[in-house]
Design a protein around this motif. Sequence first.
Motif, PDB file in Angstrom:
ATOM      1  N   VAL A  96       9.867  -8.534   2.368  1.00 35.88           N
ATOM      2  CA  VAL A  96       9.289  -7.545   1.445  1.00 35.88           C
ATOM      3  C   VAL A  96      10.062  -7.532   0.130  1.00 35.88           C
TER       4      VAL A  96
ATOM      5  N   TYR B  13       8.342  -8.460  -3.591  1.00 30.42           N
ATOM      6  CA  TYR B  13       8.257  -7.489  -4.691  1.00 30.42           C
ATOM      7  C   TYR B  13       9.404  -7.627  -5.680  1.00 30.42           C
TER       8      TYR B  13
ATOM      9  N   PRO C  75       7.649  -0.527  -2.216  1.00 28.97           N
ATOM     10  CA  PRO C  75       8.083  -1.579  -1.288  1.00 28.97           C
ATOM     11  C   PRO C  75       8.826  -1.034  -0.069  1.00 28.97           C
TER      12      PRO C  75
ATOM     13  N   GLN D 178       8.306   1.887   1.398  1.00 31.43           N
ATOM     14  CA  GLN D 178       7.321   2.448   2.310  1.00 31.43           C
ATOM     15  C   GLN D 178       6.549   1.347   3.039  1.00 31.43           C
ATOM     16  N   ILE D 179       6.242   0.265   2.332  1.00 31.96           N
ATOM     17  CA  ILE D 179       5.553  -0.870   2.969  1.00 31.96           C
ATOM     18  C   ILE D 179       6.440  -1.485   4.045  1.00 31.96           C
TER      19      ILE D 179
ATOM     20  N   TYR E 171       6.440   0.737   7.036  1.00 28.13           N
ATOM     21  CA  TYR E 171       5.170   0.624   7.746  1.00 28.13           C
ATOM     22  C   TYR E 171       5.146  -0.655   8.598  1.00 28.13           C
ATOM     23  N   LEU E 172       5.556  -1.785   8.019  1.00 26.69           N
ATOM     24  CA  LEU E 172       5.565  -3.034   8.756  1.00 26.69           C
ATOM     25  C   LEU E 172       6.563  -3.001   9.911  1.00 26.69           C
TER      26      LEU E 172
ATOM     27  N   ILE F 223       0.964   4.644   3.733  1.00 28.40           N
ATOM     28  CA  ILE F 223       0.437   3.279   3.633  1.00 28.40           C
ATOM     29  C   ILE F 223      -0.882   3.161   4.397  1.00 28.40           C
TER      30      ILE F 223
ATOM     31  N   LEU G 289      -4.382   1.825   2.668  1.00 26.96           N
ATOM     32  CA  LEU G 289      -5.024   0.577   3.097  1.00 26.96           C
ATOM     33  C   LEU G 289      -6.543   0.681   3.112  1.00 26.96           C
TER      34      LEU G 289
ATOM     35  N   LEU H 143      -3.587  -3.860  -2.039  1.00 26.29           N
ATOM     36  CA  LEU H 143      -2.474  -3.541  -1.151  1.00 26.29           C
ATOM     37  C   LEU H 143      -2.723  -4.132   0.242  1.00 26.29           C
TER      38      LEU H 143
ATOM     39  N   ASP I   8      -1.914  -7.742   0.174  1.00 21.32           N
ATOM     40  CA  ASP I   8      -0.460  -7.943   0.131  1.00 21.32           C
ATOM     41  C   ASP I   8       0.168  -7.764   1.514  1.00 21.32           C
ATOM     42  N   ILE I   9      -0.225  -6.703   2.200  1.00 17.70           N
ATOM     43  CA  ILE I   9       0.364  -6.428   3.514  1.00 17.70           C
ATOM     44  C   ILE I   9      -0.032  -7.491   4.524  1.00 17.70           C
TER      45      ILE I   9
END
Length: 512
Positions: free
Chosen positions: A425, A429, A448, A450-451, A454-455, A486, A490, A496, A499-500
């Motif tokens: 990540v 970014y 980034p 938060q992403i 989430y992942l 997130i 989505l 987004l 990207d994810i």
Amino acid sequence: MATGAAGVAMELSEDADASANWVSGGADRQAETAGAAVTDSGARHAEAWSRIVQRLRAEFGEDIYRSWFKGLSFVEVSDMTAVLTVATPFLRMWIRTNYGARLLALWRAECPGVERVDVRVRGVETATPERSTPAPVQRRLRDTRSAPALVQPATASGDQLFESAPLDPRFKFETFAVGESNKIAHDTALSVATSGSAGTMFNPLFIHGGVGRGKTHLLHAIAWKAAELDPSRRILHLSAEQFVFRFVSAVRSDAAIPFKETLRSIDLMLIDDLQFLQGKATHREFSHTMNALIEGCRQVVIVADRPPADLCGFDDRTRSRLAGGLVAAIGSQELALRRQILEARVRALAERGQSVDLSTEVLDYVARQVSSSGRDLEGALNRLAAYRCFANVPVTLDLAERVIRDLVATQERPQIRIEDIQRVVAMHYQVSRSDLVSNRRTRAIVVPRQIAMYLAKVLTPRSLPEIGRRFGNRDHTTVLHAVRKIEGLLAKDRSLARDIETLRRRIEDGES
């Protein structure tokens, strides 16, 4: 003249009697004075102990006081030593180790002449040695085909056995296939098993690896070998789930102290699947037990599916302790090792009267295609053996391909770590990994972060508190907010979502 001499003698005798009576009376008066002084001194010391008790309640709280200090009894102060007694050797050890310095400071504050505090076990005339253990522990190891083996230390009460989990008679060092991926784990496990009471430098020994790589096999092998070399060695083998169950049962039945004593009296503790140990109180008790055993030169061996740093729920001190001995990883089984495992399994089947004639071509195919775990290898061989023994058909390469097709399709994916997610990540970014775990709250960092959270929730089995800890010791509610944020974006932000999906694919493929 005689009469005069007799009179003088009589006067001297009367004077001697009077003198003796005076001396005797003085001695009696001195004894009474000394007795009164002793009584006054004992009363003062008893009053001092009462004040110390109140200080202990105020400093440590009612819960800790009831757990550790309520059973303390004051005996006397003699030769500059305050003598206290407790009911069990474990309480004596725990109080001396954890609260001895504070007790001495409180006594000195009340009675400056006190130089040491001696905690003894009630009913024992002399002080218990430093390394005290509860009543004699019975040890037993049964090696039979019909019944699983048990290593059984008995509690002092005699009516309850603190039984080990059963040991599999197949899991011994003689049947363990050694290769490059597991040689370190095997050699250190063998060293621990054969070291006896002398101990090793590998304490604790922490073995970790994926499913089906032989961790439990090594744990059982240690117990078998240790008991074989020294039948008097006190051995306890438990899974994490059994440890939790027995600890909770002991607390509910008001037998926590005997439970702690039994744990701390063993010579070799083996714990399987530590990642399943749950609950703060259980984590704390496990940590205390492990520390007490290691400090007492007793061996601890732990098995888990992940290294100490990745264990959820444990504090940093426990993780550091687990990593302080030796951490031995068991990696993916290489082709030569898989072939060796298959050959050993074929020999084991033959010993049981199930002779399986498999060609070198078939064995090579199975070893090459089934690479996920040793259990899948065994499962594949069992399928082929069933066709050969029960269907009475020859096992050809074509048959092997059909029979184990699903196992070939199920290849093991590498375990995804939170650090891998953060790295991918951060690179995507164009921020640093340190930014993701920092307290910076600019949008270029927050999104980034938060992403990545989430992942981490989607791609790993880690809990919210564990994820928060890996992102700069954040609270689990912060992680939950990031995940929900997130998830909400989505549904309406296609950019987004793309990207994810890209990040997810790169992470799962192990790209950097």
